[in-house]
Design a protein around this motif. Structure first.
Motif, short mmCIF file in Angstrom:
data_model
loop_
_atom_site.label_atom_id
_atom_site.label_comp_id
_atom_site.label_asym_id
_atom_site.label_seq_id
_atom_site.Cartn_x
_atom_site.Cartn_y
_atom_site.Cartn_z
N ASN A 35 0.82 -1.20 0.00
CA ASN A 35 0.00 0.00 0.00
C ASN A 35 0.86 1.26 0.00
OD1 ASN A 35 -2.62 -1.26 0.13
ND2 ASN A 35 -2.17 -1.80 2.24
N ALA A 36 1.88 1.28 0.84
CA ALA A 36 2.77 2.43 0.87
C ALA A 36 3.49 2.60 -0.46
CB ALA A 36 3.78 2.29 2.01
N CYS A 37 3.86 1.48 -1.08
CA CYS A 37 4.52 1.56 -2.39
C CYS A 37 3.59 2.13 -3.45
CB CYS A 37 5.02 0.17 -2.82
SG CYS A 37 6.47 -0.40 -1.90
N ALA A 38 2.30 1.77 -3.37
CA ALA A 38 1.34 2.32 -4.32
C ALA A 38 1.23 3.83 -4.17
CB ALA A 38 -0.02 1.66 -4.12
N THR A 39 1.21 4.30 -2.93
CA THR A 39 1.18 5.74 -2.68
C THR A 39 2.43 6.40 -3.23
OG1 THR A 39 -0.23 5.58 -0.71
CG2 THR A 39 1.19 7.51 -0.88
N ARG A 40 3.57 5.80 -2.97
CA ARG A 40 4.84 6.37 -3.43
C ARG A 40 4.86 6.50 -4.96
NH1 ARG A 40 9.28 6.41 -0.33
NH2 ARG A 40 10.53 6.08 -2.20
N ARG A 41 4.42 5.45 -5.64
CA ARG A 41 4.46 5.49 -7.10
C ARG A 41 3.55 6.59 -7.64
NH1 ARG A 41 3.88 -0.38 -6.40
NH2 ARG A 41 5.97 -1.26 -6.39
N ASN A 42 2.38 6.73 -7.05
CA ASN A 42 1.48 7.77 -7.50
C ASN A 42 2.02 9.17 -7.21
OD1 ASN A 42 -0.42 6.11 -8.65
ND2 ASN A 42 -1.78 6.09 -6.88
N ALA A 43 2.91 9.26 -6.24
CA ALA A 43 3.56 10.54 -5.93
C ALA A 43 4.81 10.76 -6.78
CB ALA A 43 3.92 10.60 -4.45
N GLY A 44 5.14 9.80 -7.64
CA GLY A 44 6.29 9.95 -8.50
C GLY A 44 7.62 9.70 -7.81
N LEU A 45 7.61 8.94 -6.69
CA LEU A 45 8.84 8.66 -5.94
C LEU A 45 9.48 7.38 -6.42
CD1 LEU A 45 7.51 9.53 -2.37
CD2 LEU A 45 8.86 11.00 -3.89
N GLU A 46 10.80 7.39 -6.57
CA GLU A 46 11.51 6.18 -6.99
C GLU A 46 11.38 5.13 -5.90
OE1 GLU A 46 15.65 4.71 -9.04
OE2 GLU A 46 15.60 6.67 -8.05
N THR A 47 10.88 3.97 -6.26
CA THR A 47 10.47 2.98 -5.27
C THR A 47 10.99 1.59 -5.62
OG1 THR A 47 8.46 4.22 -4.75
CG2 THR A 47 8.49 1.88 -4.16
N PHE A 48 11.59 0.94 -4.62
CA PHE A 48 11.98 -0.46 -4.72
C PHE A 48 11.12 -1.22 -3.73
CE2 PHE A 48 15.49 1.93 -6.30
CZ PHE A 48 16.06 1.15 -7.30
N GLU A 49 10.22 -2.02 -4.24
CA GLU A 49 9.31 -2.75 -3.36
C GLU A 49 9.96 -4.06 -2.95
OE1 GLU A 49 5.38 -3.16 -4.83
OE2 GLU A 49 4.72 -4.46 -3.19
N GLY A 50 10.25 -4.20 -1.68
CA GLY A 50 10.89 -5.42 -1.20
C GLY A 50 11.40 -5.25 0.22
N ASP A 51 12.08 -6.29 0.67
CA ASP A 51 12.62 -6.37 2.03
C ASP A 51 13.99 -5.69 2.07
OD1 ASP A 51 13.63 -7.17 4.52
OD2 ASP A 51 12.75 -9.17 4.38
N VAL A 52 14.15 -4.75 2.98
CA VAL A 52 15.43 -4.05 3.13
C VAL A 52 16.57 -5.04 3.33
CG1 VAL A 52 16.73 -2.59 4.75
CG2 VAL A 52 14.47 -1.87 3.95
N ARG A 53 16.29 -6.15 3.98
CA ARG A 53 17.32 -7.14 4.26
C ARG A 53 17.82 -7.85 3.01
NH1 ARG A 53 13.92 -10.44 8.59
NH2 ARG A 53 12.44 -10.08 6.88
N ALA A 54 17.07 -7.73 1.92
CA ALA A 54 17.47 -8.36 0.66
C ALA A 54 18.39 -7.46 -0.16
CB ALA A 54 16.24 -8.72 -0.16
N TYR A 55 18.69 -6.28 0.33
CA TYR A 55 19.50 -5.31 -0.38
C TYR A 55 20.73 -4.94 0.45
CZ TYR A 55 15.31 -4.40 -3.24
OH TYR A 55 14.22 -4.52 -4.07
N GLY A 56 21.60 -4.19 -0.19
CA GLY A 56 22.76 -3.65 0.48
C GLY A 56 23.35 -2.52 -0.33
N PRO A 57 24.39 -1.89 0.17
CA PRO A 57 25.01 -0.77 -0.54
C PRO A 57 25.45 -1.11 -1.95
CG PRO A 57 25.86 -0.93 1.69
CD PRO A 57 25.04 -2.16 1.45
N GLU A 58 25.78 -2.37 -2.20
CA GLU A 58 26.21 -2.77 -3.54
C GLU A 58 25.10 -2.63 -4.57
OE1 GLU A 58 26.26 -6.62 -1.07
OE2 GLU A 58 25.97 -4.48 -0.68
N ASN A 59 23.84 -2.58 -4.11
CA ASN A 59 22.70 -2.40 -5.02
C ASN A 59 22.43 -0.93 -5.33
OD1 ASN A 59 21.41 -4.91 -2.97
ND2 ASN A 59 21.99 -5.28 -5.09
N PHE A 60 23.03 -0.02 -4.58
CA PHE A 60 22.82 1.41 -4.74
C PHE A 60 24.19 2.10 -4.73
CE2 PHE A 60 19.04 -0.42 -2.98
CZ PHE A 60 17.99 0.21 -3.64
N LYS A 61 24.97 1.80 -5.73
CA LYS A 61 26.38 2.20 -5.74
C LYS A 61 26.58 3.70 -5.79
CE LYS A 61 27.95 -2.15 -7.78
NZ LYS A 61 28.63 -2.81 -8.93
#
Length: 360
Positions: A35-61
């Motif tokens: 739901n929060a991701c849907a709001t973000r997308r409609n607001a034009g915000l860059e959004t990665f829908e998923g678990d923070v634990r599945a990411y790390g700094p290497e994904n956002f260099k």
């Protein structure tokens, strides 16, 4: 500081991201609530829908600023209390994480998985250091009960030459028409970290909004923030001192009480209590959080989305302090710059097994 790009963990519907837009800063947010991701997308915000634990700094260099507001439900007085009960365990896990230990099993042993998520920003920060790309600045926020964790995280960051400042900020002191306290951590790799200085008076019951430091502006009221042209009183859903009959009251010439996911349950009446008035709409609840009136709240649990968000106005002050930026105080409410919706999912940056990646 070089050009800024922010990665926002537990980004919610976009509180910090709206503030970043006001400051013309690029930001990408990670959020797992659909739901929060849907709001973000409609607001034009860059959004990665998923678990923070599945990411790390290497994904956002390209990101050189880390921000995050982990889930607060287990630490709030109104929540389960699991986080408060496990606070000593969490503090020990901060120390173990700082030594490079794998704490996955310890996290699995916590009563509520959300309790351990407060450690994710530190995991990201340490991983970035390991990759020789430390974040230039780190901004974290949570409920006041988490302050001991932020202080422990600050102790770890200082060992890596960060300057760190922590403290509890009162939202009404920064132009938010609401009394709400947030535990804030600001860390800077180059330069001295300092929390933002208040711009408005602190709200005190029975005191005039102009009393206090003459250099500060009066705290903002619900009446100023909303489009209602008549005075009103809000009768809280919560009972003072645990007594359901002793409902808290706030009048339109005062700031709102803390906006929570139950704000739609608060009754609104005329000041003499004789006439029942319309309850706050999602747009109005968002405005008390300093979201724009036109913010495109979407999906289910909208009240919860609103209550869980950091007020953009407070976030703008914190970001400006962390990054040595000027904040245009002429705007009491951050502006929403509408852009085409950005939609990304974990596969866009390489989907991972979240459990294996938690403490790599």
């Amino acid at each position: 500081m070089p050009a800024v790009e922010i990665v926002d963990l537990f980004a919610g519907p976009g509180g910090l991201d709206v503030a970043a837009q006001q400051l013309n800063l690029p930001v990408a947010g990670i959020e797992w609530d659909a739901n929060a991701c849907a709001t973000r997308r409609n607001a034009g915000l860059e959004t990665f829908e998923g678990d923070v634990r599945a990411y790390g700094p290497e994904n956002f260099k390209s990101a050189n600023v880390l921000a995050g507001g982990p889930p607060c439900q287990t630490y709030t007085v109104a929540g389960s209390g699991a986080g408060r009960r496990a606070l000593d365990d969490v503090l020990r896990l901060v120390e173990r994480l700082a030594t490079g230990a794998n704490i996955s099993k310890d996290l699995d042993g916590l009563d509520d998985v959300r309790t351990g998520l407060v450690l994710e920003p530190l995991r990201w920060a340490l991983r970035a250091i390991e990759l020789h790309r430390p974040y230039e600045a780190i901004v974290l926020e949570q409920v006041p009960a988490v302050m001991p964790v932020w202080e422990a995280v600050g102790t770890v960051l200082r060992k890596y030459d960060y300057s760190v400042d922590t403290g509890v900020l009162h939202t009404e002191e920064f132009g938010v028409p609401q009394t709400r306290r947030r535990a804030i951590l600001i860390a800077r790799l180059n330069g001295t970290a300092a929390l933002p200085a208040p711009t408005h008076q602190r709200y005190r019951k029975g005191q005039e909004p102009t009393l206090g430091n003459p250099d500060l502006r009066p705290w903002r009221t619900m009446g100023e923030a909303l489009d209602r042209s008549y005075p009103f009183v809000v009768i809280s859903n919560y009972g003072t001192g645990g007594d359901p009959k002793a409902r808290g009251l706030r009048y339109s010439h005062q700031p709102s009480a803390t906006v929570t996911g139950k704000i739609s349950r608060n009754r609104v009446r005329t000041p003499d209590f004789d006439v029942e008035l319309p309850r706050f709409s999602p747009a109005e609840a968002g405005m008390l959080q300093t979201f724009p009136a036109s913010y495109p709240w979407t999906g289910g649990d909208v009240a919860q989305q609103i209550g869980n968000a950091i007020p953009p106005r407070l976030a703008a002050h914190v970001l400006a302090a962390a990054l040595d930026l000027d904040l245009d105080l002429a705007h009491e409410v951050p502006l929403l710059r509408r852009t085409p919706p950005q939609t990304r999912r974990p596969s866009a940056v390489g989907e991972r097994n979240s459990r294996d990646h938690v403490h790599a």
